[in-house]
Motif scaffolding. Structure first.
Motif, PDB file in Angstrom:
ATOM      1  N   ASP A   1      20.977  31.861 -14.701  1.00  0.00           N
ATOM      2  CA  ASP A   1      21.133  32.963 -15.643  1.00  0.00           C
ATOM      3  C   ASP A   1      20.673  32.525 -17.018  1.00  0.00           C
ATOM      4  O   ASP A   1      20.359  31.369 -17.260  1.00  0.00           O
ATOM      5  CB  ASP A   1      22.577  33.477 -15.686  1.00  0.00           C
ATOM      6  N   ARG A   2      20.630  33.476 -17.954  1.00  0.00           N
ATOM      7  CA  ARG A   2      20.021  33.224 -19.256  1.00  0.00           C
ATOM      8  C   ARG A   2      20.825  32.254 -20.110  1.00  0.00           C
ATOM      9  O   ARG A   2      20.315  31.751 -21.098  1.00  0.00           O
ATOM     10  CB  ARG A   2      19.801  34.545 -19.980  1.00  0.00           C
TER      11      ARG A   2
ATOM     12  N   ASP B   1      14.304  37.722 -18.723  1.00  0.00           N
ATOM     13  CA  ASP B   1      14.952  37.667 -17.400  1.00  0.00           C
ATOM     14  C   ASP B   1      14.097  37.054 -16.306  1.00  0.00           C
ATOM     15  O   ASP B   1      14.619  36.399 -15.398  1.00  0.00           O
ATOM     16  CB  ASP B   1      15.354  39.083 -16.958  1.00  0.00           C
TER      17      ASP B   1
ATOM     18  N   GLU C   1      15.061  35.155 -12.638  1.00  0.00           N
ATOM     19  CA  GLU C   1      14.900  35.853 -11.356  1.00  0.00           C
ATOM     20  C   GLU C   1      14.063  34.994 -10.403  1.00  0.00           C
ATOM     21  O   GLU C   1      14.353  34.917  -9.200  1.00  0.00           O
ATOM     22  CB  GLU C   1      14.242  37.215 -11.582  1.00  0.00           C
TER      23      GLU C   1
ATOM     24  N   GLU D   1      13.425  42.313 -22.467  1.00  0.00           N
ATOM     25  CA  GLU D   1      14.319  41.968 -21.363  1.00  0.00           C
ATOM     26  C   GLU D   1      13.560  41.376 -20.189  1.00  0.00           C
ATOM     27  O   GLU D   1      14.019  40.435 -19.542  1.00  0.00           O
ATOM     28  CB  GLU D   1      15.112  43.203 -20.914  1.00  0.00           C
TER      29      GLU D   1
END
Length: 321
Positions: free
Chosen positions: A101-102, A224, A228, A220
């Motif tokens: 995740d970020r 992201d 991903e 975004e």
């Protein structure tokens, strides 16, 4: 040209070595890694691959001594005996498998700071050469190298071109254009606080207006998509293809000694854009010594504001190191 890749047995390090050797067989490459056997294996395999590439692509190196550049390996203990023209820092602590995740980049600071300090100690006796930092968090670790090595600030470069490639992809799809024809620079932090410079976006070299309603979606996507990819392919794989291609682009630009069109890379600031004592991605041109010039672009009010936010985020971590 002699390029030394620290962390050369890693996925990105070895892929950079392979890509660079394929595009420029004359360049000498040394893979440095604590895993001596893996570094040797990658170096030997890349050496064999050069047979198929040699003589097929345009060379950027100008020195006659570069012809037939070897691919070698060594451990960190051998760093002091090398005579590099450019250092690529890609060494990193292993990433947890759940780091998809970020927020993962923030956790990497504590894990990788000690590695930077150890490598910096090993580099102190070398002549100052460009240091291209690929390990995350890029801006913080580039600053750390600059702060502990008594080298000119122009020598320190943080890699951040993957965001530009991702921006080209998403902007191209929104405009109905091929991504390869799109140029949307990314300033700011290599991470959460990216600053897409929509005011300088181009398609086929011509200015293009991107609807403001698309800005948030574009940001975004850029933020992201690497996570991903990591979630789908495995965190240890990372986004190694786009990163290795971008790192090779930077190396080849330095080897060529110039780039007419500025590209955005992280480098220490000393008053540019009203900011100092931090590393952020800004438009630069490169030469054989690193950053030849930092360009002062005219930015929109919102872009200036976002750049200030990126500065505050990186500076807060720098203060806490």
């Amino acid at each position: 040209m002699h390029v030394v890749i620290i962390g050369g047995a890693s996925r990105i390090g070895s892929t950079v070595g392979y890509t660079l050797s394929g595009m420029d067989p004359d360049v000498e490459v040394t893979l440095v890694d604590i895993d001596e056997d893996a570094a040797w294996a990658h170096a030997t395999d890349i050496s064999h691959a050069k047979y198929h590439f040699s003589g097929t692509l345009e060379r950027v190196s100008n020195s006659a001594t570069d012809v037939g550049g070897a691919v070698r390996s060594t451990t960190p203990a051998g760093l002091e005996g090398l005579d590099p023209d450019l250092l690529v820092f890609n060494a990193a602590a292993p990433r947890p498998e759940e780091a998809t995740d970020r927020g993962a980049r923030e956790a990497e600071l504590d894990r990788n700071l000690e590695i930077v300090d150890t490598v910096a100690d090993q580099l102190r006796d070398l002549e100052p050469v460009p240091v291209l930092v690929v390990t995350n968090p890029v801006d913080r670790l580039t600053y750390r190298f600059w702060s502990v090595l008594d080298w000119p600030r122009a020598r320190f470069i943080g890699y951040s071109l993957s965001e530009m490639a991702r921006a080209a992809d998403v902007v191209g799809r929104k405009l109905g254009e091929a991504g390869q024809n799109v140029h949307c620079p990314i300033m700011g932090e290599h991470g959460e606080h990216i600053v897409p410079v929509f005011s300088h976006a181009r398609v086929d070299g011509e200015p293009v207006e991107i609807p403001e309603s698309e800005y948030a979606d574009i940001r975004e996507y850029i933020r992201d998509i690497p996570f991903e990819i990591a979630e789908s392919r495995g965190v240890q794989e990372t986004s190694r293809w786009v990163t290795s291609a971008g790192v090779t682009r930077v190396i080849r630009t330095i080897a060529a000694g110039e780039n007419e069109t500025p590209i955005c890379l992280s480098t220490p600031l000393a008053g540019e854009y009203g900011l100092r004592d931090v590393c952020l991605s800004v438009p630069v041109t490169l030469d054989e010594n690193g950053v030849a010039e930092i360009h002062d672009w005219e930015l929109s009010r919102s872009e200036r504001r976002e750049l200030a936010t990126a500065y505050e985020a990186v500076r807060a971590d720098v203060d806490g190191m």
